[in-house]
Motif scaffolding. Structure first.
Motif, short mmCIF file in Angstrom:
data_model
loop_
_atom_site.label_atom_id
_atom_site.label_comp_id
_atom_site.label_asym_id
_atom_site.label_seq_id
_atom_site.Cartn_x
_atom_site.Cartn_y
_atom_site.Cartn_z
N GLU A 85 67.45 60.26 50.12
CA GLU A 85 67.90 58.97 49.58
C GLU A 85 66.91 57.85 49.84
OE1 GLU A 85 71.88 58.37 51.04
OE2 GLU A 85 72.71 59.81 49.60
N VAL A 86 66.27 57.83 51.01
CA VAL A 86 65.31 56.75 51.28
C VAL A 86 64.07 56.91 50.40
CG1 VAL A 86 64.01 57.71 53.26
CG2 VAL A 86 64.38 55.26 53.08
N MET A 87 63.67 58.14 50.10
CA MET A 87 62.52 58.34 49.22
C MET A 87 62.87 57.98 47.78
SD MET A 87 59.78 59.20 50.92
CE MET A 87 60.29 57.75 51.78
N LEU A 88 64.07 58.32 47.34
CA LEU A 88 64.48 57.94 45.98
C LEU A 88 64.63 56.43 45.85
CD1 LEU A 88 67.02 60.81 45.23
CD2 LEU A 88 64.70 60.52 44.28
N ALA A 89 65.15 55.78 46.89
CA ALA A 89 65.26 54.32 46.89
C ALA A 89 63.87 53.69 46.85
CB ALA A 89 66.04 53.83 48.10
N THR A 90 62.91 54.31 47.53
CA THR A 90 61.53 53.82 47.51
C THR A 90 60.95 53.93 46.10
OG1 THR A 90 61.20 54.44 49.82
CG2 THR A 90 59.22 54.15 48.48
N TYR A 91 61.17 55.06 45.46
CA TYR A 91 60.71 55.25 44.08
C TYR A 91 61.32 54.18 43.16
CZ TYR A 91 60.30 57.35 39.44
OH TYR A 91 60.03 57.57 38.10
N ASP A 92 62.62 53.98 43.29
CA ASP A 92 63.30 52.98 42.46
C ASP A 92 62.74 51.58 42.71
OD1 ASP A 92 64.87 55.04 41.45
OD2 ASP A 92 66.58 54.59 42.78
N LEU A 93 62.50 51.24 43.97
CA LEU A 93 61.92 49.94 44.33
C LEU A 93 60.54 49.78 43.69
CD1 LEU A 93 61.92 47.33 46.13
CD2 LEU A 93 60.77 48.73 47.85
N LEU A 94 59.71 50.80 43.79
CA LEU A 94 58.38 50.72 43.20
C LEU A 94 58.45 50.60 41.68
CD1 LEU A 94 56.57 53.31 45.47
CD2 LEU A 94 56.32 50.82 45.51
N ARG A 96 60.64 48.96 40.10
CA ARG A 96 60.97 47.56 39.79
C ARG A 96 59.79 46.62 40.05
NH1 ARG A 96 65.50 49.32 42.61
NH2 ARG A 96 64.99 48.12 44.47
N HIS A 97 58.77 47.10 40.76
CA HIS A 97 57.58 46.29 41.08
C HIS A 97 56.31 47.09 40.78
CE1 HIS A 97 60.14 43.34 43.07
NE2 HIS A 97 60.80 44.36 43.58
N PRO A 98 56.10 47.43 39.52
CA PRO A 98 54.96 48.29 39.19
C PRO A 98 53.60 47.71 39.58
CG PRO A 98 55.96 47.39 37.20
CD PRO A 98 56.85 47.03 38.34
N ASP A 99 53.51 46.38 39.63
CA ASP A 99 52.24 45.76 40.01
C ASP A 99 51.88 46.04 41.47
OD1 ASP A 99 54.48 44.20 40.67
OD2 ASP A 99 53.33 42.35 40.69
N MET A 100 52.87 46.41 42.28
CA MET A 100 52.61 46.68 43.69
C MET A 100 52.15 48.12 43.94
SD MET A 100 53.19 43.78 45.16
CE MET A 100 53.50 43.97 46.89
N VAL A 101 52.43 49.02 43.01
CA VAL A 101 52.11 50.44 43.21
C VAL A 101 50.63 50.64 43.53
CG1 VAL A 101 52.09 52.74 42.14
CG2 VAL A 101 54.10 51.26 41.91
N PRO A 102 49.69 50.04 42.78
CA PRO A 102 48.28 50.24 43.14
C PRO A 102 47.94 49.75 44.56
CG PRO A 102 48.45 49.31 40.94
CD PRO A 102 49.82 49.26 41.54
N LEU A 103 48.63 48.72 45.02
CA LEU A 103 48.38 48.24 46.38
C LEU A 103 48.85 49.25 47.42
CD1 LEU A 103 49.37 44.45 46.23
CD2 LEU A 103 47.11 45.48 46.06
N TYR A 104 50.03 49.82 47.21
CA TYR A 104 50.52 50.85 48.12
C TYR A 104 49.57 52.04 48.13
CZ TYR A 104 55.07 48.68 48.97
OH TYR A 104 56.07 47.83 49.36
N GLN A 108 47.39 53.16 51.22
CA GLN A 108 48.04 54.39 51.67
C GLN A 108 49.39 54.10 52.31
OE1 GLN A 108 45.24 56.58 54.06
NE2 GLN A 108 43.66 56.44 52.51
N GLY A 109 50.18 53.31 51.62
CA GLY A 109 51.50 52.94 52.11
C GLY A 109 51.48 51.56 52.73
N ALA A 110 52.51 51.27 53.48
CA ALA A 110 52.62 49.98 54.17
C ALA A 110 52.57 50.22 55.67
CB ALA A 110 53.93 49.29 53.78
N THR A 147 56.11 60.53 46.96
CA THR A 147 56.90 59.50 46.28
C THR A 147 55.99 58.46 45.63
OG1 THR A 147 58.73 59.90 47.80
CG2 THR A 147 58.76 57.82 46.58
N LEU A 148 54.94 58.05 46.33
CA LEU A 148 53.98 57.11 45.74
C LEU A 148 53.32 57.71 44.50
CD1 LEU A 148 52.12 55.55 48.82
CD2 LEU A 148 53.59 54.36 47.18
N GLY A 149 53.00 58.99 44.56
CA GLY A 149 52.40 59.65 43.41
C GLY A 149 53.31 59.62 42.19
N TYR A 150 54.58 59.92 42.42
CA TYR A 150 55.53 59.87 41.30
C TYR A 150 55.69 58.44 40.79
CZ TYR A 150 57.14 64.63 40.74
OH TYR A 150 57.21 65.96 40.41
#
Length: 187
Positions: A85-94, A96-104, A108-110, A147-150
Motif C-alpha cells: 500500500e505504501v508503494m502504491l500510494a507513492t506511485y499515485d502521489l508521483l 499527481r506530481h509528474p514534474d517531480m518524478v525526474p527529480l526523484y 535516487q529517491g528522497a 515504484t519510481l520506474g513505473y
C-alpha cells in the motif's frame, strides 16, 4: 536572544520551501536556484542559507515535502499489505506530481526526515516477515526503485501504456518482489 540572518529577513524554512516550489513549478529544475528563490521572496540570496545549505539541499527538501502526503504503514499492519500500500500510494502521489518524478530519479529517491520515516516503517514490517536489517535495506531500495520506474513510465510524454494500466502492472510486480524478498535466502 539573537536572531540569525534569515530570521532578520523574516524568513521561515516553510516560506523558503513554498517559494522554491513556486519557482520550480514555473521554471523547472534548470530555473531553480538560490538566487531565483531569494528573488521570489524579495530577499538577498544569502538570507536563504540560514534555512537551506545549497540547491541540492533545497531539491531534497522539495522531494521530502511531497512525501508529507503519504502515511507510513502502521507497525501493526499486515506486513505485505502495508508495504504494498505504501508503494502504491507513492506511485499515485508521483502521478499527481509528474514534474517531480525526474527529480526523484536524479536524486535516487528522497533523503529527508519523511523519507527516512517511511523507510523505517517499511523496515519494521520487513522485520516482522523475518527480513533482517541488511536485507531490509536492499528490499526497501528495490521497492522504491521499482515504484519510481513505473512512475517514470506513467508520466513519460510518449508512454505506450496509460497510468492505470501501469498501476495494475505495478500491483502484480510488487507482489512478486515482496514474495521474493520474503522467500529469498538471506546472505
Amino acid at each position: 536572544m539573537p536572531r540569525s540572518p534569515g530570521q532578520r529577513a523574516g524568513l521561515t524554512s516553510e516560506a523558503v520551501l513554498a517559494a522554491a516550489r513556486e519557482v520550480f513549478a514555473e521554471r523547472g529544475l534548470a530555473g531553480l536556484s538560490m538566487r531565483a528563490v531569494a528573488a521570489a521572496l524579495g530577499v538577498a540570496p544569502n538570507a536563504l542559507y540560514s534555512h537551506v545549505a545549497d540547491k541540492t539541499a533545497l531539491v531534497d527538501a522539495l522531494l521530502d515535502d511531497q512525501l508529507a502526503a503519504l502515511d507510513p504503514p502502521p507497525p501493526d499492519a499486515e506486513p505485505l499489505t502495508g508495504l504494498r500500500e505504501v508503494m502504491l500510494a507513492t506511485y499515485d502521489l508521483l502521478g499527481r506530481h509528474p514534474d517531480m518524478v525526474p527529480l526523484y530519479l536524479a536524486r535516487q529517491g528522497a533523503r529527508g526526515p519523511r523519507a527516512r520515516a517511511l523507510g523505517a516503517a517499511m523496515t519494521v514490517l520487513l522485520a516482522r516477515l523475518g527480513v533482517g536489517d541488511d536485507a531490509a535495506g536492499r528490499v526497501v531500495r528495490a521497492l522504491i526503485v521499482h515504484t519510481l520506474g513505473y512512475a517514470a513510465l506513467a508520466t513519460a510524454d510518449d508512454a505506450d501504456l496509460r497510468p492505470p494500466e501501469l498501476r495494475a502492472d505495478l500491483e502484480v510486480t510488487l507482489d512478486w518482489l515482496l514474495r521474493g524478498a520474503v522467500e529469498a535466502p538471506r546472505s
